[in-house]
Design an enzyme around this catalytic site. Structure first.
Site, PDB file in Angstrom:
ATOM      1  CG  LEU A 137      17.434  -8.423  44.893  1.00 40.05           C
ATOM      2  CD1 LEU A 137      16.389  -9.422  44.416  1.00 40.05           C
ATOM      3  CD2 LEU A 137      16.938  -7.000  44.690  1.00 40.05           C
ATOM      4  CG  ASP A 138      17.945  -5.336  51.394  1.00 38.77           C
ATOM      5  OD1 ASP A 138      19.154  -5.152  51.155  1.00 38.77           O
ATOM      6  OD2 ASP A 138      17.136  -4.405  51.589  1.00 38.77           O
ATOM      7  NE  ARG A 139      19.207 -13.312  55.872  1.00 34.76           N
ATOM      8  CZ  ARG A 139      19.847 -14.477  55.744  1.00 34.76           C
ATOM      9  NH1 ARG A 139      19.191 -15.565  55.394  1.00 34.76           N
ATOM     10  NH2 ARG A 139      21.139 -14.544  55.978  1.00 34.76           N
ATOM     11  CB  THR A 141      14.281  -7.547  48.706  1.00 32.18           C
ATOM     12  OG1 THR A 141      14.160  -6.538  49.713  1.00 32.18           O
ATOM     13  CG2 THR A 141      13.762  -7.003  47.386  1.00 32.18           C
ATOM     14  NE  ARG A 238      14.011  -2.928  54.025  1.00 33.57           N
ATOM     15  CZ  ARG A 238      14.775  -3.750  54.744  1.00 33.57           C
ATOM     16  NH1 ARG A 238      15.871  -4.274  54.211  1.00 33.57           N
ATOM     17  NH2 ARG A 238      14.454  -4.016  55.998  1.00 33.57           N
TER      18      ARG A 238
END
Length: 306
Positions: A137-139, A141, A238
């Site tokens: 996951l993105d930082r 998220t 996103r």
């Protein structure tokens, strides 16, 4: 450092291949895993007797595979800290990642990431501490992340990652309302020519990318949307929501504006439905909406804190 072997048990069925090597290939062992099994301390027992790859099998035989030990990588340091374990067995570990922490270390190894925390957790529980990250996951998220405990489990999960056996669902809070309220965003995603770390819709060079969406609630000026990923592109949700004119609230990178109501993109992986690649059990795993998104939902509804 202690490493542990993993055991896999099989009962030979009529439809199974009848030599050990062919049976293992049929059961999704890769060539590198077969090499490790043969040359790095793995063992094979048929009806409690040690056998080699060319041994002939028959229906009803009991096959026990002792996977070779895995030496953990020095690139990921164990770092102590709390992790929220949602599911764990001898093959998988599923955790609920908070916002504000990366999945894996960048080249500079000093900052704490989920991989560092999970490695410390595995060592503390006397597990093989090799890190096999299945989903990231993105930082900023939050939500469910999957780690495999062995390279074999990792390869089994990789093979089902973008199929109906491994379904990922997210909740996002977006500006405005999607029209129609339920649908499919099917737009190819590539690297943004303006910056290598950004992604953009690219009809010439982009990779096929599909996101199913369903509006769950509508508020003045915003919506709560459930999203299902059919592909796994970087920043996919996103970029897709931004491209259709409804970026995620708080996603400064793609909405091009700060939002005082939340300090990150309001995006959370809340549900994983996975057919366990070894036990074949359906895992229906959920992570509750984190506090900052609960507060944002209240703000969108017009509620006041305090």
């Amino acid at each position: 450092m202690k490493t542990t072997n993993r055991f896999l048990k099989f009962i030979l069925q009529d439809t199974d291949k009848k030599t050990v090597r062919k049976f293992l290939v049929q059961h999704k062992f890769s060539s590198s895993q077969l090499h490790n099994l043969k040359n790095k301390g793995g063992l094979i027992f048929v009806n409690h007797k040690q056998r080699h790859f060319n041994f002939r099998l028959k229906t009803g035989d009991e096959l026990l595979v002792v996977l070779s030990s895995e030496a953990p990588s020095d690139l990921i340091e164990p770092m102590a800290g709390k992790i929220d374990v949602i599911f764990e067995d001898e093959y998988l570990l599923v955790v609920n990642k908070p916002p504000g922490i990366a999945s894996l270390p960048a080249k500079a190894k000093s900052s704490k990431t989920m991989a560092n925390l999970v490695k410390a957790y595995l060592i503390e529980h006397h597990e093989n501490s090799s890190i096999h990250l299945v989903t990231r996951l993105d930082r900023d998220t939050s939500g469910l992340m999957v780690f495999a405990k062995t390279s074999y489990a990792h390869s089994l999960l990789d093979q089902i990652l973008h199929t109906d056996d491994f379904q990922k669902f997210y909740l996002a809070m977006i500006y405005g309302q999607l029209t129609p309220p339920t649908g499919l965003i099917d737009l190819p995603i590539g690297i943004d020519p303006a910056a290598f770390y950004l992604r953009a819709i690219d009809h010439q060079k982009g990779k096929a990318s599909q996101t199913i969406y369903q509006t769950k609630a509508v508020y003045p000026g915003g919506s709560l949307v459930e999203l299902k990923l059919l592909t796994g592109r970087t920043h996919q949700i996103r970029v897709h929501l931004s491209a259709v004119g409804h970026p995620i609230i708080g996603d400064e990178m793609y909405s091009k504006k700060k939002d005082p109501r939340i300090k990150r993109q309001a995006l959370h992986c809340f549900n994983l439905r996975i057919i366990h690649p070894v036990t074949k059990e359906l895992l229906n795993l959920k992570a509750p909406l984190p506090e900052d998104m609960v507060v944002l939902k209240g703000a969108l509804r017009g509620e006041r804190n305090g």
